[in-house]
Design a protein around this motif. Structure first.
Motif, PDB file in Angstrom:
ATOM      1  N   LEU A  17      11.603  30.268  -8.110  1.00 26.18           N
ATOM      2  CA  LEU A  17      12.125  29.380  -9.144  1.00 26.18           C
ATOM      3  C   LEU A  17      11.060  28.883 -10.106  1.00 26.18           C
ATOM      4  O   LEU A  17      11.357  28.629 -11.283  1.00 26.18           O
ATOM      5  CB  LEU A  17      12.820  28.179  -8.494  1.00 26.18           C
ATOM      6  N   THR A  18       9.828  28.719  -9.614  1.00 25.90           N
ATOM      7  CA  THR A  18       8.771  28.183 -10.481  1.00 25.90           C
ATOM      8  C   THR A  18       7.582  29.111 -10.626  1.00 25.90           C
ATOM      9  O   THR A  18       6.656  28.809 -11.372  1.00 25.90           O
ATOM     10  CB  THR A  18       8.272  26.832  -9.923  1.00 25.90           C
ATOM     11  N   HIS A  19       7.590  30.242  -9.884  1.00 21.76           N
ATOM     12  CA  HIS A  19       6.473  31.192  -9.886  1.00 21.76           C
ATOM     13  C   HIS A  19       5.190  30.531  -9.389  1.00 21.76           C
ATOM     14  O   HIS A  19       4.087  30.879  -9.813  1.00 21.76           O
ATOM     15  CB  HIS A  19       6.258  31.814 -11.267  1.00 21.76           C
ATOM     16  N   SER A  20       5.352  29.588  -8.471  1.00 22.01           N
ATOM     17  CA  SER A  20       4.211  28.905  -7.861  1.00 22.01           C
ATOM     18  C   SER A  20       4.567  28.569  -6.418  1.00 22.01           C
ATOM     19  O   SER A  20       5.705  28.171  -6.126  1.00 22.01           O
ATOM     20  CB  SER A  20       3.879  27.622  -8.635  1.00 22.01           C
ATOM     21  N   TRP A  21       3.596  28.711  -5.509  1.00 23.87           N
ATOM     22  CA  TRP A  21       3.839  28.404  -4.094  1.00 23.87           C
ATOM     23  C   TRP A  21       4.123  26.918  -3.874  1.00 23.87           C
ATOM     24  O   TRP A  21       4.775  26.544  -2.907  1.00 23.87           O
ATOM     25  CB  TRP A  21       2.646  28.823  -3.242  1.00 23.87           C
ATOM     26  N   ASP A  22       3.601  26.064  -4.760  1.00 23.33           N
ATOM     27  CA  ASP A  22       3.736  24.617  -4.577  1.00 23.33           C
ATOM     28  C   ASP A  22       4.738  23.998  -5.538  1.00 23.33           C
ATOM     29  O   ASP A  22       4.901  22.777  -5.560  1.00 23.33           O
ATOM     30  CB  ASP A  22       2.373  23.932  -4.786  1.00 23.33           C
ATOM     31  N   GLY A  23       5.411  24.805  -6.357  1.00 24.85           N
ATOM     32  CA  GLY A  23       6.322  24.266  -7.353  1.00 24.85           C
ATOM     33  C   GLY A  23       7.551  23.622  -6.716  1.00 24.85           C
ATOM     34  O   GLY A  23       7.989  24.001  -5.628  1.00 24.85           O
TER      35      GLY A  23
END
Length: 472
Positions: free
Chosen positions: A300-306
């Motif tokens: 959804l955010t293209h980030s592991w922590d998003g």
């Protein structure tokens, strides 16, 4: 009889029912018109009669589907004045012209060349006929352009002002037409139409290959459809990803409902992807959730922590129904992944030169024939239910858009629609299936499908003939 129902809900169900019938026809005609243009172009370029014979086979189907799409679309448009007159009054200065442009550009273009396309074979020059086919195909794409511009404006309104009467009026037509979600929706819908058509064509080809593995028209349908699926299905996945990022930016509540995401995650913990579960709007939780840690953040955010806003971040009256969109979205995505798998499977069979000998691939393609239609309807449900409780997102609520019509009138018209639609469109669909069940014929001799004459040297018969005349 209808006193126990909510009039707003009944009006929504009626519009949803009619548009669910309608949307499958444009989705098919957009892709089928382009397929017909490609077939005729290949016939002109190569002189191979198999292309024209296949064109003739599908143009009869196109004629019926196009007519059913027009009829269902006209009926649907009347509901803006009957059940949704407040919405029509408020949004008419923007929505009305955009829908009018669709008629003036797309529909008139299609109608102007459709007769030449359907009945002009052998009566006009081959290049003029091809031009007419291309114009019809372009007309279907222009129609999609304007209709999706209208729908996208309702999802992400832009370029408007509100006058003293409370109406939305255009302040910047360019911004209104090319609103923030429009490019993503247009690409997503056109690709969906091409996939829908490819799996119908492929299913018909598979059906006739299972009956006769040597049928050249069936082989052509099957091969071309699988090439389309192989190329377009992965592109649709990428387009859907970009569409999702856009939706997260402009409609975060919809994304939260799609994911069944009720609780905010701990900072830095990432958001899991809920594969399956049962969202409960009253309990504000997703029961029996099967989660994959952090994968939701990555997708959804293209980030592991998003992270994304949870449904609890929005007032209860502003939340879409998570149970509906959670499952409609997964049906759409699941079918898309199956389409990608079919495409990869076909590549593997092509590599070994056995694509026409694989009965299991043909059976799988036959089973996937309706998959495009189901995915389109599931995607539409995700889009429209996810927009609730608004007709114009964040600006005009659905409850404030409905006409002051008695619930008995809405319920009676809904009942009539259900009966008439199932009888009328059921009969039309049955006839289309009969056309598809016809054995593809029109090629004879030991070298069926190979060039037998220069394209156009003998006038091709018109669409109302049963077979394609070929000279040997």
């Amino acid at each position: 009889m209808f006193d126990a129902f909510d009039p707003v809900l009944l009006a929504r169900v009626q519009f949803g029912f009619t548009i669910a019938f309608h949307i499958i026809f444009p989705a098919f005609t957009i892709g089928l018109a382009s397929y017909l243009a490609v077939l005729e172009g290949l016939w002109l370029a190569t002189g191979r009669d198999v292309y024209m014979a296949t064109f003739r086979y599908w143009v009869a189907v196109f004629a019926i589907v196009f007519g059913m799409g027009v009829v269902s679309g006209v009926v649907m448009s009347y509901q803006f004045g009957t059940n949704w007159s407040v919405f029509s009054d408020k949004a008419g200065p923007i929505v009305g012209p955009l829908m009018g442009y669709e008629v003036l550009t797309a529909f008139f273009l299609e109608a102007g060349f459709l007769g030449v396309m359907l009945f002009g074979l052998g009566r006009v020059g081959k290049r003029l006929h091809f031009f007419a086919t291309v114009m019809v195909a372009i007309g279907t794409l222009i129609s999609a352009f304007w209709i999706l511009s209208v729908n996208s404006w309702m999802q992400t309104p832009a370029g408007y002002a509100i006058n003293e009467a409370g109406q939305f009026v255009p302040a910047d037509w360019f911004a209104a037409i090319f609103n923030p979600s429009f490019p993503y929706r247009l690409v997503h819908m056109v690709l969906a139409a091409y996939l829908t058509t490819s799996f119908v064509v492929g299913a018909v080809g598979a059906l006739h290959l299972l009956r006769d593995r040597a049928n050249p028209m069936a082989r052509l349908m099957f091969s071309m459809a699988l090439w389309m699926a192989t190329i377009v299905a992965p592109l649709q996945l990428l387009a859907g990803d970009q569409h999702g990022l856009n939706t997260l930016e402009y409609q975060p509540a919809k994304v939260a409902a799609i994911e069944g995401h009720f609780e905010d995650e701990e900072p830095g913990g990432g958001m899991p992807l809920t594969l399956f579960g049962i969202p409960d709007m009253e309990a504000e939780t997703t029961h029996y959730a099967i989660d994959v840690p952090r994968l939701g953040s990555l997708i959804l955010t293209h980030s592991w922590d998003g992270t994304i806003p949870s449904l609890k971040s929005f007032p209860p009256e502003d939340r879409p129904n998570s149970l509906v969109v959670f499952w409609s979205f997964r049906i759409m995505v699941g079918l898309g992944l199956l389409m990608i798998a079919i495409g990869l499977w076909s590549l593997w069979r092509r590599f070994f030169g056995s694509i026409y000998e694989s009965h299991w691939l043909q059976r799988a393609m036959l089973a996937m024939g309706p998959a495009g239609f189901i995915a389109v309807i599931a995607g539409w449900i995700t889009t429209e239910v996810g927009r609730q409780p608004y007709t114009i997102y964040g600006l005009l609520r659905t409850s404030d858009s409905v006409s002051p019509v008695a619930i008995e009138a809405v319920g009676t018209s809904l009942t009539a629609f259900i009966i008439v639609y199932f009888l009328l469109f059921g009969a039309g669909t049955f006839y289309i299936l009969r056309l598809m069940n016809r054995t593809p014929t029109g090629l004879e001799g030991p070298e069926r499908g190979k060039p037998t004459r220069s394209a156009g040297t003998t006038p091709a018969p018109s669409v109302d003939d049963d077979t394609v005349a070929t000279e040997h």
